[in-house]
Design a protein around this motif. Sequence first.
Motif, mmCIF file in Angstrom:
data_model
loop_
_atom_site.group_PDB
_atom_site.id
_atom_site.type_symbol
_atom_site.label_atom_id
_atom_site.label_comp_id
_atom_site.label_asym_id
_atom_site.label_seq_id
_atom_site.Cartn_x
_atom_site.Cartn_y
_atom_site.Cartn_z
ATOM 1 N N ARG A 10 0.823 -1.214 0.000
ATOM 2 C CA ARG A 10 0.000 0.000 0.000
ATOM 3 C C ARG A 10 0.853 1.258 0.000
ATOM 4 O O ARG A 10 1.875 1.340 0.661
ATOM 5 N N THR A 11 0.426 2.227 -0.768
ATOM 6 C CA THR A 11 1.025 3.552 -0.693
ATOM 7 C C THR A 11 -0.078 4.542 -1.036
ATOM 8 O O THR A 11 -1.064 4.176 -1.696
ATOM 9 N N SER A 12 0.042 5.778 -0.573
ATOM 10 C CA SER A 12 -1.020 6.753 -0.843
ATOM 11 C C SER A 12 -1.077 7.042 -2.339
ATOM 12 O O SER A 12 -0.054 7.353 -2.949
ATOM 13 N N TYR A 135 -6.147 7.315 -0.246
ATOM 14 C CA TYR A 135 -5.271 8.404 0.235
ATOM 15 C C TYR A 135 -6.036 9.071 1.383
ATOM 16 O O TYR A 135 -7.101 9.649 1.161
ATOM 17 N N LEU A 136 -5.502 8.995 2.577
ATOM 18 C CA LEU A 136 -6.158 9.604 3.743
ATOM 19 C C LEU A 136 -5.670 11.039 3.916
ATOM 20 O O LEU A 136 -4.463 11.288 3.929
ATOM 21 N N LYS A 137 -6.628 11.960 4.013
ATOM 22 C CA LYS A 137 -6.258 13.364 4.261
ATOM 23 C C LYS A 137 -7.043 13.912 5.448
ATOM 24 O O LYS A 137 -8.185 13.489 5.690
ATOM 25 N N THR A 138 -6.391 14.839 6.141
ATOM 26 C CA THR A 138 -7.051 15.495 7.270
ATOM 27 C C THR A 138 -7.072 17.009 6.977
ATOM 28 O O THR A 138 -7.374 17.397 5.866
ATOM 29 N N GLY A 139 -6.754 17.849 7.938
ATOM 30 C CA GLY A 139 -6.675 19.287 7.688
ATOM 31 C C GLY A 139 -7.936 20.014 8.116
ATOM 32 O O GLY A 139 -8.960 19.412 8.462
ATOM 33 N N ARG A 175 6.389 4.134 -0.190
ATOM 34 C CA ARG A 175 7.360 5.140 0.282
ATOM 35 C C ARG A 175 8.238 4.556 1.398
ATOM 36 O O ARG A 175 7.867 3.620 2.078
ATOM 37 N N ARG A 177 10.431 3.737 4.664
ATOM 38 C CA ARG A 177 10.230 3.685 6.118
ATOM 39 C C ARG A 177 11.554 3.294 6.762
ATOM 40 O O ARG A 177 12.341 2.559 6.160
HETATM 41 C C1 LIG Z 1 -3.864 10.672 10.298
HETATM 42 C C2 LIG Z 1 -3.310 10.968 8.929
HETATM 43 C C3 LIG Z 1 -3.543 12.202 8.345
HETATM 44 C C4 LIG Z 1 -3.038 12.500 7.076
HETATM 45 N N1 LIG Z 1 -3.316 13.732 6.527
HETATM 46 C C5 LIG Z 1 -2.832 14.027 5.301
HETATM 47 C C6 LIG Z 1 -3.122 15.292 4.712
HETATM 48 O O1 LIG Z 1 -3.837 16.114 5.282
HETATM 49 N N2 LIG Z 1 -2.593 15.552 3.501
HETATM 50 C C7 LIG Z 1 -1.810 14.655 2.837
HETATM 51 O O2 LIG Z 1 -1.349 14.959 1.751
HETATM 52 N N3 LIG Z 1 -1.539 13.433 3.371
HETATM 53 C C8 LIG Z 1 -2.037 13.095 4.575
HETATM 54 N N4 LIG Z 1 -1.783 11.862 5.108
HETATM 55 C C9 LIG Z 1 -1.064 10.844 4.316
HETATM 56 C C10 LIG Z 1 0.392 10.747 4.731
HETATM 57 O O3 LIG Z 1 1.054 11.929 4.393
HETATM 58 C C11 LIG Z 1 1.038 9.534 4.037
HETATM 59 O O4 LIG Z 1 0.463 8.371 4.568
HETATM 60 C C12 LIG Z 1 2.548 9.532 4.267
HETATM 61 O O5 LIG Z 1 3.157 10.512 3.477
HETATM 62 C C13 LIG Z 1 3.203 8.205 3.928
HETATM 63 O O6 LIG Z 1 2.962 7.857 2.601
HETATM 64 P P1 LIG Z 1 2.307 6.444 2.219
HETATM 65 O O7 LIG Z 1 0.885 6.466 2.738
HETATM 66 O O8 LIG Z 1 2.334 6.417 0.700
HETATM 67 O O9 LIG Z 1 3.131 5.378 2.830
HETATM 68 C C14 LIG Z 1 -2.267 11.536 6.376
HETATM 69 C C15 LIG Z 1 -2.053 10.282 6.970
HETATM 70 C C16 LIG Z 1 -2.568 9.997 8.223
HETATM 71 C C17 LIG Z 1 -2.319 8.635 8.835
#
Ligand SMILES: Cc1cc2nc3c(=O)[nH]c(=O)nc-3n(C[C@H](O)[C@H](O)[C@H](O)COP(=O)(O)O)c2cc1C
Length: 188
Positions: A10-12, A135-139, A175, A177
């Motif tokens: 998995r990757t975003s 792809y999980l995003k917050t903000g 990505r 780790r």
């Molecule tokens: C709780 C949480 C909040 C996140 N919020 C954001 C965000 O607001 N914007 C964003 O671009 N990525 C966000 N991410 C994604 C992470 O940036 C991403 O998982 C990290 O860069 C590692 O990349 P990968 O998921 O490809 O391994 C968030 C991930 C988590 C777990």
Amino acid sequence: MDAIDAIQRRTSVRRYRSEPVPRETIERLLDCAVRAPNHKLTEPWRFAVLTGEAKATLGEIRARHRLQRYDEPASDEARAGMAKARRETLETPAVLVIMSRVHPDEVVREEDYASVMMATANIMTAAQSLGLGTYLKTGGVMGDRALGELVGLPEGYRIVGLLSLGYPAESESPRRRRPAGDVTQWLG
Ligand SMILES: Cc1cc2nc3c(=O)[nH]c(=O)nc-3n(C[C@H](O)[C@H](O)[C@H](O)COP(=O)(O)O)c2cc1C
């Protein structure tokens, strides 16, 4: 794909193919979400699945929210930022809005949030195993009143994440780790 492969691969995912994700597939993912552990079976999660018009509305909310980043709302830069937020949302086949119960007791609240994020991780792993990307995003947009109205945010809940979902447009390498061995002590 088994669970270990799904977790390892998995990757975003930033870009998706335009084909929709079938409703039955999303339902399977949500069935995996609610299998997450949750202390005292509080089942503290709620989900909203946005596609079509609802997703277009989310695009407008994200665009308006992004405008707050700019000193000059009428500038080219601000317009481009809004257009990007709109485009990104429209080009994502589905967005899952993840909500968590907000309990007055801090410990319960924290445990509930942990469970909701475990549920979210279940969705992400299950999606990966089915060839889907997430792809999980917050903000700050999570606290936007219009977003709360769009999803009918229940009293006593908050939005804790926006999870993009779709078939990846390209394959991406996971990505980097730190190796688990660097962050683990074995005691015995
Ligand atoms: C709780 C949480 C909040 C996140 N919020 C954001 C965000 O607001 N914007 C964003 O671009 N990525 C966000 N991410 C994604 C992470 O940036 C991403 O998982 C990290 O860069 C590692 O990349 P990968 O998921 O490809 O391994 C968030 C991930 C988590 C777990």
